[in-house]
Design a protein around this motif. Structure first.
Motif, short mmCIF file in Angstrom:
data_model
loop_
_atom_site.label_atom_id
_atom_site.label_comp_id
_atom_site.label_asym_id
_atom_site.label_seq_id
_atom_site.Cartn_x
_atom_site.Cartn_y
_atom_site.Cartn_z
N GLU C 45 0.80 -1.22 0.00
CA GLU C 45 0.00 0.00 0.00
C GLU C 45 0.83 1.27 0.00
O GLU C 45 0.27 2.36 -0.04
N CYS C 46 2.15 1.18 0.07
CA CYS C 46 2.89 2.44 0.21
C CYS C 46 4.01 2.63 -0.81
O CYS C 46 4.41 3.75 -1.08
N GLY C 47 4.53 1.56 -1.36
CA GLY C 47 5.53 1.69 -2.42
C GLY C 47 6.95 1.97 -1.94
O GLY C 47 7.85 2.08 -2.76
N ALA C 48 7.16 2.07 -0.62
CA ALA C 48 8.51 2.37 -0.12
C ALA C 48 9.50 1.26 -0.48
O ALA C 48 10.69 1.51 -0.59
N CYS C 49 8.99 0.06 -0.68
CA CYS C 49 9.87 -1.09 -0.96
C CYS C 49 9.97 -1.38 -2.45
O CYS C 49 10.41 -2.46 -2.83
N SER C 50 9.58 -0.42 -3.28
CA SER C 50 9.58 -0.66 -4.73
C SER C 50 10.97 -1.06 -5.23
O SER C 50 11.98 -0.49 -4.83
N VAL C 51 10.97 -2.03 -6.13
CA VAL C 51 12.17 -2.40 -6.88
C VAL C 51 11.75 -2.53 -8.34
O VAL C 51 10.56 -2.47 -8.66
N ILE C 52 12.73 -2.68 -9.21
CA ILE C 52 12.39 -2.97 -10.60
C ILE C 52 12.61 -4.46 -10.82
O ILE C 52 13.70 -4.98 -10.58
N LEU C 53 11.52 -5.15 -11.18
CA LEU C 53 11.55 -6.59 -11.37
C LEU C 53 11.25 -6.86 -12.84
O LEU C 53 10.17 -6.50 -13.33
N ASP C 54 12.19 -7.45 -13.53
CA ASP C 54 12.04 -7.73 -14.96
C ASP C 54 11.57 -6.49 -15.72
O ASP C 54 10.68 -6.56 -16.57
#
Lengths: 711, 272, 158
Positions: C45-54
């Motif tokens: 719900e917050c996106g703080a842990c976003s990474v780029i996956l594929d």
């Protein structure tokens, strides 16, 4: 524009941008012990027995009996226990902490721990209070005579809900006890508040307590007092752990449900009107303090002082109570008691204008305070009140007057529009003589032999930019490049107590102290030597002394001012509301950095609008807060208010650095009434008095008005 | 891998499903909210058969492991489905979340499932006993209860093309992104040769299962818009009976009122 | 069942021998000590842990390790070595778009995904692109502005 206002890259930018910044949760914790709270599931109960499961070697429990000092958290009054005493007073109150090396094992042991309670009847709901923690009252003029002579009398009730700070980084602390000294670091606003609290709870001497701030991921008031509670709990655990650090980092639900939020309020306003002017207000204010007093006294003081808003009302009777309920203690949140009463007074003025058939903005303009007028507490507005010019600026940006006229015509389509405006101030710095009598700020500069200058102060940067602005001030006075002035995160072993980072005081008070330090250093500068200079706070001599017993005198040295307009569209089929645009003008004096001030204005303004609209949090019939996640407690995304324009208006304050005054809280304080005023108009002139106001609320207003569509 | 399998063909996946007690992992965006992991996961992202999109003339066939973003970017995805997909959560969730997961999670709030309901889509399930096709409405047995055997995988969604062109869609969330539906409504209505040739409605996030009452919608089919107008009150009254909302983040009364408001607006949009 | 999970992490191939059901977020932070990946909610719900996956934005709290087998994961620690990061870095700094900083690593990777898909996004497209990344400090204007500046000043990088 002054040269100091020119934006610079923020001092904290690089490490936060590239992910290298270390927040409390980021410390390597392989060798740390993990703490997990066992919390009360009841709003009120007697703790009968704690039944621990068999604890493996290296695991232990911590409760009130382990507190080496006094089982009280020093805040304002010290009624909050470090660990629960004989009774628990709210759902989530920590009874004990389980501690051990493996986090999953600690969780398992926590799940197996049984606490036997004897339930007691809780007090829930602000109207049902039986304990009054604080009861304030002040008077101005002759209210009884004004009501006796009134042409009309109006009475109305206003209600506001919780607001959760929802900083992106949850609370967390790490503590270690070794060689007779306890060291605590973590996410915080006020290292010296924690220092005092931990000293009391551990019984250690002041020099045996060290508090250091880690990079802090947002505070908004939520990390003013609560970290004192958590730090005491973790420090006590560390005391028992014998040398190993103990770590507690909250998960989101724990943080949202059990830590402090903005006080819910219930205000009753009674107004006397004579010849079209409000001659008197009789105001009753209730703030829901929750189970312990924490910061309620000071939050409530600010609320009662702001009760008559930006208006010159000659006769006032204001009474404010902070009442106990069996819910998590309410606390500081940006604006600190101001948003509740500013909401009430603005709606009251709008509604009186409507009843009198006058344009609500014109009506309010006629009542505005001016320079030299007396304040609610019979102090003075010593400096110009720039609201009329700011209203014009916002009118120009928003096209308020034209839209207000247009949307007042009957609207029958599916989507209906409204626009509202609100006016407010924020008293800059501590209320009354707090700065002089309690804080007694000290700030230092240390010049190193290499000519670099370090700022020594206890101000914490939680994103608002204080590291950058303080360094800018010092660099300017010393004519040094900004890179040569630096400011580390405060550590009580290294920095003096320049006071907490609260009350929009840091830049105005500590910034000016550091400016004075820089002048002193400039005059005494000797190349190649280490030099330290120090300044102590002195109260400006123009102040009328404030008497807190009677709320008389200058509550604040000066005021920051704001005007906001919000344009809202309501879907008459669903009640869903959309902010079409929001425009604000904010006077925080001279910007010490235009970008940083803009960041405060925009971020704060959005929080204030969301307070009125989407941020819904309630305690249920058992005292439990169910909106405890970011999917259930709704804060704005980037798509929710795409048009939001904030502009700075500059009315310089001579006793602040280069004319700066309080900026941090101002933008959040008063936007709610602009929002609800717009909704009222979109709903065809309804009179509303409660926030947050959601889709369901709008639909019930529309249903009450409209003929039934389906039989 | 430990506690999981990542097969590279559907056949392999079905063999694993038959041999072990596995939880299919499509996008993970619902599954991973839970802290506890009881079963091992069967990861579906490497199975090419589950990623295909094709048009067989009658149906657009979507592999169940297509993500929302993949379908938003696909030229065969109809506008109505794109509109619903674009309102799901936010980019990161749309990048991982799949239509198969959305359906097989069993929630009445599933935004893509609403569209498959209103369009009377067919689902293809495959398991040890072979493949079967069933209408999506029959797949949902009740709250979080689905007609799926433990060895079965949802492999394909067959979306009938015929009536998708003329639609009405509304989602009510608490904000403009990252919003779980508090209520959603989709309607299809086609007027041909002066008569209502097709009318279909579906209500999401109102009850335990998405509400799709073809029997009530049939009241309008075959009528002229004028006749439809005459039948409107009875039609709305029938839905007033049929919609029994549950309370959640909003009250049951709110849900009911808004359902009927939107239903009325839907008809009005088509001149009925 | 005994093969390790193999994936590319910030340009290097790595083998992860732990559970396929573990959260990517926890593994990145604990096993690989990539603490630029922040935890804000553990429920997407917050996106703080976003990474780029594929090549696409993902909430690493919502990804189980088995999903990354054979895939590519980029965190802020890998991304910060790129010229594109530098363009975003300067743009964010120029408008003071970083306040508390907790959302920023995720926000930067979201910015990358916006620009990788569309080097000249409109303001509305930028807002959609970061709509899953909550920021409580800025009110978003500065971040939206920064991404627009990066698109302009970093012309040719995307």
């Amino acid at each position: 524009m002054r040269e100091i206002s020119e934006p610079v890259p923020k001092k904290d930018h690089a490490a936060k941008m590239d992910g290298s910044a270390v927040y409390v949760a980021d410390w390597p914790h392989k060798d740390m012990l993990h703490g997990k709270f066992i919390r009360s599931p009841h709003a009120r109960a007697r703790v009968v027995e704690i039944k621990l499961p068999p604890l493996p070697a290296g695991y232990f429990a911590v409760d009130k009996n382990d507190v080496p000092g006094i089982n009280e958290v020093h805040i304002v009054m010290d009624d909050t226990p470090v660990y629960a005493n004989e009774t628990v007073e709210y759902i989530g109150e920590p009874v004990l902490m389980l501690v051990g090396p493996d986090e999953d094992e600690v969780k398992r042991l926590a799940d197996e721990t049984q606490v036997v309670y004897e339930e007691l009847p809780p007090v829930l709901g602000i109207r049902n209070f039986d304990t009054v923690f604080f009861d304030y009252r002040y008077d101005k003029g002759d209210v009884a005579a004004a009501f006796a002579a009134a042409d009309q009398v109006y009475e109305e009730e206003f209600e506001t809900g919780y607001q959760e700070q929802a900083y992106l980084e949850t609370q967390g602390m790490i503590a270690r006890y070794s060689d007779g000294k306890v060291a605590v670091h973590g996410s915080m606003q006020c290292p010296y508040y924690i220092h005092g609290a931990v000293a009391k709870a551990t019984g250690l001497a002041a020099d045996k307590v060290r508090i250091a701030q880690d990079i802090t991921g947002g505070g908004f008031g939520g990390k003013e007092a609560y970290p004192s509670i958590l730090a005491c709990q973790v420090a006590v655990a560390a005391y028992k752990a014998g040398g190993r650090p103990v770590r507690v980092v909250f998960d989101r639900r724990e943080d949202m449900e059990y830590t402090s939020k903005r006080h819910p309020s219930l205000c009753v306003y009674k107004a006397a009107v004579k010849d079209g002017r409000v001659t008197a207000l009789d105001i009753d204010i209730l703030y829901n303090a929750g189970a312990y007093t924490t910061l309620t006294a000071v939050v409530l003081q600010r609320g009662v002082i702001a009760a008559s808003g930006a208006y010159n009302i000659p006769n006032l009777k204001v009474r404010g109570k902070g009442v106990k309920t069996n819910t998590a203690p309410s606390g500081a949140f940006r604006g600190f008691g101001g948003p509740q009463t500013f909401f009430a007074i603005e709606m009251m003025m709008i509604h009186i204008a409507k009843a009198l058939g006058e344009d609500s903005l014109a009506f309010r303009l006629r009542h505005l305070a001016r320079q030299g007028d007396t304040t609610s507490t019979s102090g003075r507005y010593h400096f110009p009140v720039p609201l009329p010019a700011m209203i014009e600026a916002v009118d120009q940006a928003s096209d308020y007057r034209r839209k207000r006229a247009e949307y007042s015509k009957a609207q029958t389509g599916r989507f209906r529009k409204g626009i509202g405006m609100s006016l407010w101030f924020h008293g800059a710095g501590f209320t009354g003589s707090g700065e002089r009598d309690h804080i007694k700020a000290v700030a230092r500069l240390r010049k190193r032999p290499d000519g670099r200058v370090e700022v020594l102060a206890s101000q914490t940067d939680m994103g608002q930019g204080i590291k950058t602005t303080l360094c800018k001030i010092v660099a300017k006075e010393l004519s040094l490049p900004l890179e040569r002035v630096f400011y580390e995160n405060p550590d009580t072993d290294r920095v003096p107590d320049s006071g907490p980072t609260v009350a929009s005081r840091s830049l105005m008070i500590v910034g000016e102290l550091l400016r004075q330090c820089a002048i002193q250093l400039r005059e005494r500068w000797r190349d190649g030597e280490e030099q330290t200079v120090e300044e102590h706070y002195k109260e400006p001599d123009f102040l009328l002394p404030f008497d807190l017993d009677h709320f008389q005198g200058d509550a604040y040295p000066t005021y920051s001012w704001a005007v906001a307009a919000a344009e809202v569209q309501v879907d008459s089929l669903t009640g869903v509301q959309e902010v079409l645009g929001a425009w604000g003008s904010f006077d925080a004096g001279t910007p010490i950095d235009q970008n940083i001030l803009r960041g405060q204005m925009e971020g704060g303004f959005l929080q204030g609008l969301a307070y009125a609209s989407m941020e819904q949090m309630e305690a249920d019939g058992k005292g439990r807060i169910r909106n405890n996640s970011l999917s259930d407690y709704i804060i704005p995304t980037a798509m929710d208010v795409p048009v939001m324009e904030a502009q700075a208006y500059v009315e310089e304050y001579p006793d602040g650095p280069y004319g700066a005054k309080g900026a941090g809280e101002l933008p959040t304080v008063g936007g709610a009434a602009a929002y609800l005023g717009a909704v009222e108009q979109a709903l065809g002139g309804a009179s509303l008095g409660r926030i947050p106001f959601g889709a369901e609320d709008a639909l019930s207003v529309l249903r009450a008005d409209a003929p039934k569509e389906v039989g | 891998m430990v506690n999981g399998y990542a097969p590279i063909s559907l056949r392999e996946a079905l063999e694993l499903m038959a041999a072990h007690k596995l939880t299919p992992y499509a996008g993970g965006t619902d599954l991973m909210i839970e802290e506890k992991r009881e079963d091992s996961f069967l990861f579906l992202h490497k199975i090419p058969e589950l990623k295909q999109v094709s048009d067989d003339g009658e149906y657009i066939r979507f592999g169940a492991a297509c993500t929302f973003t993949e379908l938003l970017e696909h030229s065969l995805t109809p506008a109505l489905l794109k509109e619903a997909l674009s309102r799901i959560a936010a980019p990161a969730i749309r990048d991982e979340g799949t239509i198969g997961g959305n359906i097989a999670n069993g929630s009445a709030k599933a935004d893509s499932a609403l569209i498959f309901f209103v369009a009377d889509a067919q689902l293809k399930l495959a398991g040890a006993g072979g493949e079967r096709l069933l209408p999506i409405k029959d797949f949902y047995l009740g709250r979080k209860r689905l007609d799926r055997r433990p060895d079965e995988l949802l492999v394909e969604v067959l979306l009938p093309k015929k009536w998708l062109g003329s639609y009405y869609y509304q989602k009510i969330g608490a904000r403009k992104a990252l919003a779980i539906s508090r209520l959603s409504f989709a309607g299809l209505l086609t007027i041909e040769d002066g008569k209502i040739a097709h009318c279909a409605t579906a209500f999401g996030a109102v009850s335990d299962v998405i509400i799709r009452r073809a029997d009530i919608d049939a009241m309008l089919i075959g009528k002229t818009p004028a006749e439809g107008k005459a039948a409107k009150a009875a039609y709305l009254a029938a839905f007033n009976e049929a919609i029994i909302p549950i309370r959640g983040r909003v009250s049951a009364e709110y849900r009911k009122t808004v359902c009927l408001n939107l239903l009325g607006d839907f008809l009005e949009r088509f001149g009925i | 069942m005994d093969d390790a999970i193999v994936f590319t992490l910030n340009g290097k191939q790595v083998r992860y021998a732990g559970s396929a059901t573990a959260r990517l977020l926890d593994v990145l932070r604990e096993d690989y000590r990539l603490t630029g990946v922040k935890c804000g909610c553990r429920e997407g719900e917050c996106g703080a842990c976003s990474v780029i996956l594929d090549g696409r934005l993902a909430n690493s709290c919502m990804v189980a390790m088995g999903r990354v087998d054979g895939g590519t994961v980029t965190t802020i620690e890998g991304y910060r070595e790129t010229a594109r990061f530098k363009a975003l870095d300067e743009a964010y700094a120029s408008v003071a778009a970083v306040q508390c900083g907790y959302c920023i690593p995720g926000m930067v990777l979201a910015s990358e995904c916006i620009l990788a898909k569309n080097p000249h996004p409109s303001e509305a497209e930028i807002r959609v692109g970061i709509s899953g990344n909550l920021c409580r400090c800025t009110g978003y204007n500065a971040i939206v502005k920064a991404i627009g500046i990066a698109a302009k000043e970093g012309e040719g990088l995307w």
